[in-house]
Enzyme design. Structure first.
Site, short mmCIF file in Angstrom:
data_model
loop_
_atom_site.label_atom_id
_atom_site.label_comp_id
_atom_site.label_asym_id
_atom_site.label_seq_id
_atom_site.Cartn_x
_atom_site.Cartn_y
_atom_site.Cartn_z
N TYR A 26 -2.60 -7.68 16.94
CA TYR A 26 -2.83 -6.80 15.79
C TYR A 26 -4.14 -6.02 15.97
O TYR A 26 -4.18 -4.80 15.76
CB TYR A 26 -2.86 -7.64 14.51
CG TYR A 26 -2.95 -6.86 13.23
CD1 TYR A 26 -1.88 -6.08 12.78
CD2 TYR A 26 -4.10 -6.91 12.43
CE1 TYR A 26 -1.96 -5.38 11.57
CE2 TYR A 26 -4.18 -6.23 11.22
CZ TYR A 26 -3.11 -5.46 10.80
OH TYR A 26 -3.18 -4.77 9.61
N ILE A 52 0.83 -1.21 0.00
CA ILE A 52 0.00 0.00 0.00
C ILE A 52 0.87 1.26 0.00
O ILE A 52 0.57 2.24 -0.68
CB ILE A 52 -0.95 -0.02 1.23
CG1 ILE A 52 -1.90 -1.22 1.16
CG2 ILE A 52 -1.72 1.29 1.34
CD1 ILE A 52 -2.64 -1.53 2.46
N ASN A 54 1.86 4.64 7.46
CA ASN A 54 1.36 3.39 6.87
C ASN A 54 2.13 2.15 7.34
O ASN A 54 1.57 1.06 7.33
CB ASN A 54 1.47 3.54 5.34
CG ASN A 54 1.41 2.21 4.63
OD1 ASN A 54 0.35 1.60 4.52
ND2 ASN A 54 2.56 1.73 4.16
N LYS A 107 -4.08 -1.95 16.27
CA LYS A 107 -4.78 -1.11 15.30
C LYS A 107 -5.92 -0.34 15.99
O LYS A 107 -6.22 0.80 15.60
CB LYS A 107 -5.31 -1.94 14.13
CG LYS A 107 -4.21 -2.48 13.21
CD LYS A 107 -3.36 -1.36 12.60
CE LYS A 107 -2.49 -1.83 11.46
NZ LYS A 107 -1.61 -0.78 10.91
N TYR A 150 -16.40 -10.55 1.56
CA TYR A 150 -16.44 -9.19 1.00
C TYR A 150 -17.62 -9.00 0.05
O TYR A 150 -17.62 -9.55 -1.05
CB TYR A 150 -15.10 -8.87 0.30
CG TYR A 150 -14.03 -8.59 1.33
CD1 TYR A 150 -13.76 -7.29 1.73
CD2 TYR A 150 -13.36 -9.63 1.97
CE1 TYR A 150 -12.84 -7.03 2.73
CE2 TYR A 150 -12.43 -9.38 2.98
CZ TYR A 150 -12.18 -8.08 3.35
OH TYR A 150 -11.28 -7.82 4.34
N SER A 169 -7.00 -0.66 10.43
CA SER A 169 -7.34 -1.93 9.78
C SER A 169 -8.77 -2.25 10.17
O SER A 169 -9.26 -1.79 11.20
CB SER A 169 -6.42 -3.04 10.29
OG SER A 169 -6.95 -4.31 9.96
N VAL A 189 -6.12 -6.69 1.72
CA VAL A 189 -5.46 -6.27 0.48
C VAL A 189 -4.36 -7.29 0.22
O VAL A 189 -3.60 -7.62 1.15
CB VAL A 189 -4.84 -4.86 0.63
CG1 VAL A 189 -4.12 -4.45 -0.63
CG2 VAL A 189 -5.92 -3.84 1.00
N VAL A 192 10.45 2.94 12.31
CA VAL A 192 9.52 3.92 12.89
C VAL A 192 9.33 3.75 14.39
O VAL A 192 8.80 4.63 15.06
CB VAL A 192 8.12 3.89 12.19
CG1 VAL A 192 8.22 4.29 10.73
CG2 VAL A 192 7.43 2.54 12.37
N ASP A 246 11.35 3.58 4.80
CA ASP A 246 11.14 2.15 5.07
C ASP A 246 12.31 1.63 5.90
O ASP A 246 13.41 2.18 5.88
CB ASP A 246 11.03 1.35 3.77
CG ASP A 246 10.19 0.08 3.93
OD1 ASP A 246 9.03 0.07 3.49
OD2 ASP A 246 10.71 -0.89 4.53
#
Ligand SMILES: NC(=O)c1ccc[n+]([C@@H]2O[C@H](COP(=O)([O-])OP(=O)(O)OC[C@H]3O[C@@H](n4cnc5c(N)ncnc54)[C@H](O)[C@@H]3O)[C@@H](O)[C@H]2O)c1
Length: 257
Positions: free
Chosen positions: A156, A19, A91, A160, A217, A143, A189, A65, A38
């Site tokens: 996770y 992404i 991101n 998020k 979906y 997310s 994704v 990060v 990155d």
């Protein structure tokens, strides 16, 4: 190019893949000067090269990060080479499989360090420059795992969730500075991050895992990196000037059910 990001300096974390790479390309096509940050130097350089070869302006910056000193050095480098950052896309992220019982402490910590602490550290380093430049936009990557439970992804989901709560907090604190802060909650994704999860869902068979996931979906397909990048671009542009503190579900209707 229609110039929706003309005059802006965009910093995109995790820009070496998925992404983030798609977003870096879209922001550059719309006229932003882009810093691709990155952990993996080569991946960041590849993205910057793709943009520069297509006639855009991009630089590659390497940093973790989750490490304050690396974040501060990276932001200083971006500001000195491109100018004050006026669009930050937090991101970069990692996931961690497992329910609470089996999640190891180090995996829990890594999930929070990259997703939540990384968002905090990057924003902390960028906000003074953005404020001095008269304002800007911060987009944080959440997310669907922040909105509905994803089985066996406890750390996770929690990390998020923290990103989405932090987005609301930052939005009200930064509004007087002319800085808008919004979150995106993407559905699945197909990127390198997701491949192990899709494979596991199909008991080792990627195609079976994909089919099982697509069935969740309503729109009948998974997301593409470009679908999410387009939302980040909109939120970072002046078109979204009245949006702050919003959480946009970019999930093909998954959480609407
Ligand atoms: N792919 C999905 O289905 C999906 C769904 C919802 C949310 N997301 C979120 O979107 C974001 C991007 O995901 P993606 O699928 O493009 O992943 P990806 O793995 O393709 O790319 C992530 C990039 O972030 C970089 N990165 C990882 N840790 C870092 C760190 N500590 N410091 C700097 N860079 C780091 C990686 O090197 C990689 O280039 C993540 O925050 C992820 O949680 C993805």
């Amino acid at each position: 190019m229609t110039g929706r990001m003309a005059g802006k300096v965009a910093l995109i974390t995790g820009g070496g893949s998925g992404i983030g790479r798609a977003a870096a390309q879209q922001f550059a096509r719309e006229g932003a000067k882009v810093a691709v940050l990155d952990l993996r130097a080569q991946a960041a350089t590849e993205t910057a090269d793709i943009i520069n070869s297509a006639g855009g302006t991009a630089i590659a910056v390497t940093a973790n990060v989750a490490v304050a000193s690396e974040v501060e050095a990276a932001v200083a480098e971006v500001v000195s080479r491109l100018g004050a950052v006026t669009a930050l896309y937090n991101n970069a992220g990692v996931d961690s499989a497992g329910n609470v019982e089996v999640t190891e402490e180090r995996d829990w910590d890594r999930c929070f360090d990259v997703n939540a602490k990384g968002t905090y550290l990057m924003s902390k380093a960028v906000i003074p420059h953005m404020r001095a430049a008269g304002g800007g936009s911060i987009v944080n990557q959440g997310s669907v795992a922040a909105m509905v439970a994803v089985p066996n992804f406890a750390a996770y989901c929690a990390a998020k969730g923290a990103v989405v709560a932090l987005t609301r907090s930052m939005a009200i604190d930064c509004a007087p500075m002319g800085i808008r802060v919004n979150a995106i909650c993407p559905g699945t994704v197909f990127t390198p991050l997701m491949e192990p999860m899709l494979r596991a869902r199909g008991d080792g068979d990627l195609e079976a895992g994909l089919a099982k996931t697509v069935a969740k979906y309503p729109i009948g397909r998974l997301g593409a990196p470009e679908d999410i990048a387009a939302v980040a671009l909109f939120l970072s542009s002046e078109e979204a000037c009245f949006l702050t503190g919003s959480t946009v579900a970019a999930d093909g209707g998954m959480t609407a059910q």
